[in-house]
Design a protein around this motif. Sequence first.
Motif, PDB file in Angstrom:
ATOM      1  N   CYS A 120      13.254 -15.622  97.200  1.00  0.00           N
ATOM      2  CA  CYS A 120      14.528 -15.704  97.923  1.00  0.00           C
ATOM      3  C   CYS A 120      15.671 -15.245  97.016  1.00  0.00           C
ATOM      4  CB  CYS A 120      14.796 -17.137  98.386  1.00  0.00           C
ATOM      5  SG  CYS A 120      13.702 -17.690  99.694  1.00  0.00           S
ATOM      6  N   GLU A 123      18.696 -15.940  97.338  1.00  0.00           N
ATOM      7  CA  GLU A 123      19.602 -17.065  97.093  1.00  0.00           C
ATOM      8  C   GLU A 123      19.231 -17.805  95.807  1.00  0.00           C
ATOM      9  OE1 GLU A 123      18.202 -16.323  99.887  1.00  0.00           O
ATOM     10  OE2 GLU A 123      19.832 -16.024 101.326  1.00  0.00           O
ATOM     11  N   ASP A 124      17.929 -17.827  95.475  1.00  0.00           N
ATOM     12  CA  ASP A 124      17.506 -18.505  94.253  1.00  0.00           C
ATOM     13  C   ASP A 124      17.872 -17.707  93.008  1.00  0.00           C
ATOM     14  OD1 ASP A 124      16.550 -20.680  95.592  1.00  0.00           O
ATOM     15  OD2 ASP A 124      14.491 -19.971  95.695  1.00  0.00           O
ATOM     16  N   GLU A 136      21.335 -18.788  92.555  1.00  0.00           N
ATOM     17  CA  GLU A 136      21.343 -20.154  92.038  1.00  0.00           C
ATOM     18  C   GLU A 136      21.070 -20.155  90.536  1.00  0.00           C
ATOM     19  OE1 GLU A 136      21.901 -24.148  92.052  1.00  0.00           O
ATOM     20  OE2 GLU A 136      22.175 -22.821  93.784  1.00  0.00           O
ATOM     21  N   ARG A 141      24.230 -19.659  88.785  1.00  0.00           N
ATOM     22  CA  ARG A 141      25.363 -20.494  89.197  1.00  0.00           C
ATOM     23  C   ARG A 141      26.061 -21.193  88.041  1.00  0.00           C
ATOM     24  NH1 ARG A 141      26.329 -20.733  94.206  1.00  0.00           N
ATOM     25  NH2 ARG A 141      24.171 -20.400  94.837  1.00  0.00           N
ATOM     26  N   VAL A 199      27.725 -11.260  98.663  1.00  0.00           N
ATOM     27  CA  VAL A 199      27.209 -11.649  97.349  1.00  0.00           C
ATOM     28  C   VAL A 199      28.091 -11.055  96.254  1.00  0.00           C
ATOM     29  CG1 VAL A 199      25.299 -11.338  95.732  1.00  0.00           C
ATOM     30  CG2 VAL A 199      24.837 -11.924  98.122  1.00  0.00           C
TER      31      VAL A 199
END
Length: 385
Positions: free
Chosen positions: A125, A127-128, A131, A134, A155
């Motif tokens: 993913c 999104e990971d 993350e 982050r 993004v």
Amino acid sequence: MDDRPLAGYRIGVTAARKVEEQVALLERRGARVERAPALSLNPNHVDDEALRAATECVVSRPVDLFLATTGIGMKTWFAACERWGVLDDLVASIGSAEILARGPKSVGALRSRGLREVWAPPSECFEDVLEHLRGRDLAGLRIVVQEHGQSLSMVAHALRRRGADVTTVTVYRVASAEDPEPVFRLVDLIADRALDAVTFTSAPAVAALMEAAGVTGRRDEVVSAFQSDAVAACVGPVTAAAFEPWGVPTIFPERSRLVAMVKQLGTELPSRREGVAIELVDGRQLLLHGDEVLLDGIAVKLSPAPAAVLSALVANPGSVVARRALLAMLPSGQAGSEHAVEMAVARLRAAVGTRTVQTVVKRGYRLHVQLRPEARHLDEIGYEA
């Protein structure tokens, strides 16, 4: 062992590529198949002029961080640079950077050119990947993002807000099917509750179907059908993530492969018809059959909201279901805020036990299950927040 577990089931297929292989796998297991390619047979349109300009921009100055998102995108980019005689320049530019790759296909494309990723998420993913960044100070870093067929402008904007200098590279754009009529027909079949499942092998196919549902004015009906009747079967977590904005629960296999997806459907659909039995982590047995809920053989009475939450968690046992997905599944009139989800979860815990539903901080909730070896397929059903 039943070699035709999908006999009597009607399944929609949205794939354009490898569609014959998928249809054969489904029909061999007894399914009746409805074909509706959501994307063009040649969906990946490359704008050579724009890609060459982007490449020149990338190699013009040092890159600190490079994000690779698709194998086909990287291969296409490398091939184009080879034609233009600038492949060595691109490889040198990327090679000097810290490389993060979204999944095994992009990793493979990078390694084929002698490039090595620093990190890649097991989930595949994107999104990971974000993350992973982050907690880092990105101020002043030059980040290059290879897009995956759909715009990653949001993004890029989020990274720029943290002080990064971001360049996005559009290798290709995904094109919709030349003839939209089959997709419109598929939308009607889903909305009319005429299908048992629909398969998806790419995130753009999900987007194309939902766009068609919106154009025909039946998007709410399609979402409702997926939430209660039809199974949205995805080839992997990246495809499944495209359904998150709509609150649609999905299933996908542990390994992102076409055969694995079809095999999973052969287990999932019959189990839904027969009822779902799950062993909880404390040894108790939870059985759902239609609207009936039994805990160790004793009927449990649930009001509509906690029943809706339980249905979503049981469809994804052991995996996290996001709060926004649960919110979308609450009965009409109760889906005002995430507080409604918290109240529904509290009532569900009161009925089936506080340890049955786990809170996953900042992500959502999951059913605390004890998986048996013979029921391992249940662990392959996931909904990543």
